[in-house]
Motif scaffolding. Structure first.
Motif, PDB file in Angstrom:
ATOM      1  N   LEU A 214       0.821  -1.210   0.000  1.00  0.00           N
ATOM      2  CA  LEU A 214       0.000   0.000   0.000  1.00  0.00           C
ATOM      3  C   LEU A 214       0.856   1.262   0.000  1.00  0.00           C
ATOM      4  N   LEU A 215       1.931   1.268   0.772  1.00  0.00           N
ATOM      5  CA  LEU A 215       2.789   2.455   0.822  1.00  0.00           C
ATOM      6  C   LEU A 215       3.537   2.679  -0.487  1.00  0.00           C
ATOM      7  N   THR A 223       3.381  10.168  -7.349  1.00  0.00           N
ATOM      8  CA  THR A 223       4.399  10.715  -8.247  1.00  0.00           C
ATOM      9  C   THR A 223       3.842  10.875  -9.662  1.00  0.00           C
ATOM     10  N   ALA A 224       3.198   9.832 -10.164  1.00  0.00           N
ATOM     11  CA  ALA A 224       2.615   9.902 -11.511  1.00  0.00           C
ATOM     12  C   ALA A 224       1.505  10.947 -11.586  1.00  0.00           C
ATOM     13  N   PHE A 225       0.703  11.054 -10.539  1.00  0.00           N
ATOM     14  CA  PHE A 225      -0.403  12.019 -10.517  1.00  0.00           C
ATOM     15  C   PHE A 225       0.115  13.451 -10.550  1.00  0.00           C
ATOM     16  N   PHE A 226       1.099  13.753  -9.714  1.00  0.00           N
ATOM     17  CA  PHE A 226       1.646  15.115  -9.680  1.00  0.00           C
ATOM     18  C   PHE A 226       2.339  15.470 -10.987  1.00  0.00           C
ATOM     19  N   MET A 227       3.054  14.510 -11.562  1.00  0.00           N
ATOM     20  CA  MET A 227       3.866  14.797 -12.743  1.00  0.00           C
ATOM     21  C   MET A 227       3.033  14.853 -14.020  1.00  0.00           C
ATOM     22  N   VAL A 228       2.115  13.909 -14.175  1.00  0.00           N
ATOM     23  CA  VAL A 228       1.380  13.783 -15.439  1.00  0.00           C
ATOM     24  C   VAL A 228       0.064  14.546 -15.415  1.00  0.00           C
ATOM     25  N   GLU A 229      -0.708  14.354 -14.339  1.00  0.00           N
ATOM     26  CA  GLU A 229      -2.050  14.935 -14.300  1.00  0.00           C
ATOM     27  C   GLU A 229      -2.040  16.422 -13.951  1.00  0.00           C
ATOM     28  N   ALA A 239       8.782  15.005  -7.207  1.00  0.00           N
ATOM     29  CA  ALA A 239      10.164  14.638  -6.884  1.00  0.00           C
ATOM     30  C   ALA A 239      10.266  14.149  -5.444  1.00  0.00           C
ATOM     31  N   VAL A 240       9.494  14.766  -4.545  1.00  0.00           N
ATOM     32  CA  VAL A 240       9.499  14.359  -3.137  1.00  0.00           C
ATOM     33  C   VAL A 240       8.914  12.960  -2.984  1.00  0.00           C
ATOM     34  N   THR A 241       7.735  12.721  -3.594  1.00  0.00           N
ATOM     35  CA  THR A 241       7.109  11.404  -3.460  1.00  0.00           C
ATOM     36  C   THR A 241       7.947  10.326  -4.144  1.00  0.00           C
ATOM     37  N   LEU A 242       8.623  10.683  -5.243  1.00  0.00           N
ATOM     38  CA  LEU A 242       9.501   9.718  -5.906  1.00  0.00           C
ATOM     39  C   LEU A 242      10.669   9.349  -5.006  1.00  0.00           C
ATOM     40  N   ALA A 243      11.224  10.353  -4.320  1.00  0.00           N
ATOM     41  CA  ALA A 243      12.336  10.087  -3.400  1.00  0.00           C
ATOM     42  C   ALA A 243      11.884   9.180  -2.257  1.00  0.00           C
ATOM     43  N   PHE A 244      10.694   9.464  -1.702  1.00  0.00           N
ATOM     44  CA  PHE A 244      10.164   8.609  -0.634  1.00  0.00           C
ATOM     45  C   PHE A 244       9.896   7.195  -1.147  1.00  0.00           C
TER      46      PHE A 244
END
Length: 279
Positions: A214-215, A223-229, A239-244
């Motif tokens: 789930l995490l 990450t996909a939502f922030f970058m694409v949508e 970038a933050v969520t990708l790093a996490f």
């Protein structure tokens, strides 16, 4: 001055604009419990129905068999990298878990079981971080429950074989306890040994794999939502969520190894307690 009424033709664009649906904002879809109950992909509607997770388990079992067969079919005195890796894994289970707790004599009898449990749990856990699979084969209760039952049968069998007349009696009525306390001690011992052990083995493994999936899905979906949508300034958030997500991927690998070790270790400890001379 008299105002000229709007004609019907002039009203058409106004009405169209008023009745046009508003542009919907992008909607984030996070992980769902439905991830653990995928649709059938083979033999649907039959007793042999297979979904993605069931099929993954079969593939992992076949993969383990092939890897260990290839790694041990032509043993060399000076092993290569592949043979050396296989031997290192086997030696870790044999010396680091089994013989360390059971000794060589008893360890030899239970080594195949503990080794099988360790590598099954390990490989099925690691599928949760494999791109394109992204879910552990142990994230649905079936496999953890089967492994816990195998461990349960093993330590009960070990105790009954070593102490056929005293194992159950001493487990439920520990020597040295005042008889009037058995009314309290015996139910606790029964639940602890015969109920909680398989239940905790199952749930510990299952819950870790569920939470890990789930995490990971949450981080990478965000990450996909922030970058694409959303785009724009939201790319900084991606970038933050990708790093996490990347950091947690490595953490999940560590958890996968630790859970395999803990499952095998606890199984061995239970067998050791069943074999103890106190029975």
């Amino acid at each position: 001055m008299l105002e000229t009424p709007l004609s019907a033709a002039a009203l058409i664009p106004v009405l169209a604009l008023a009745t046009a649906p508003a542009t919907e904002a992008p909607e984030f879809k996070g992980p769902s419990i439905l991830d653990f109950f995928p649709p059938a992909i083979l033999f649907e509607g039959t007793p042999f129905e297979l979904n993605r997770i069931m099929l993954l388990r079969l593939v992992i079992v076949a993969l383990i068999f092939i890897l260990f067969w290839l790694g041990t079919r032509k043993m060399q005195l000076v092993p290569g990298r592949f043979q050396g890796t296989i031997e290192m894994g086997l030696e870790f289970v044999r010396k680091g878990i089994v013989e360390d707790l059971l000794g060589q004599k008893d360890g030899k009898r239970f080594l195949p079981l503990i080794t099988t449990i360790f590598f099954l749990v390990l490989f099925m856990n690691l599928t949760g971080v494999v791109p394109g699979i992204n879910i552990s084969a142990n994230s649905v209760i079936g496999m953890p429950l089967v492994l816990a039952i195998a461990a349960y049968i093993a330590f009960i069998w070990a105790g009954l074989r070593k102490h056929p007349w005293t194992f159950i009696r001493n487990a439920l009525f520990p020597p040295g306890v005042p008889p009037f306390l058995y009314i309290i001690v015996t139910p606790i011992e029964f639940v602890s040994m015969f109920v909680l052990r398989p239940v905790t083995l199952t749930l510990r493994l299952l819950m870790n794999m569920i939470v890990g999936h789930l995490l990971l899905v949450l981080f990478f979906s965000a990450t996909a939502f922030f970058m694409v949508e959303l785009g724009g300034w939201w790319i900084a958030a991606s970038a933050v969520t990708l790093a996490f997500g990347t950091a947690f991927t490595f953490f999940e690998i560590l958890v996968s190894v630790l859970q395999a070790y803990v499952f095998a270790l606890l199984t061995t400890v239970y067998i050791q307690l069943a074999l103890a001379d106190e029975h």
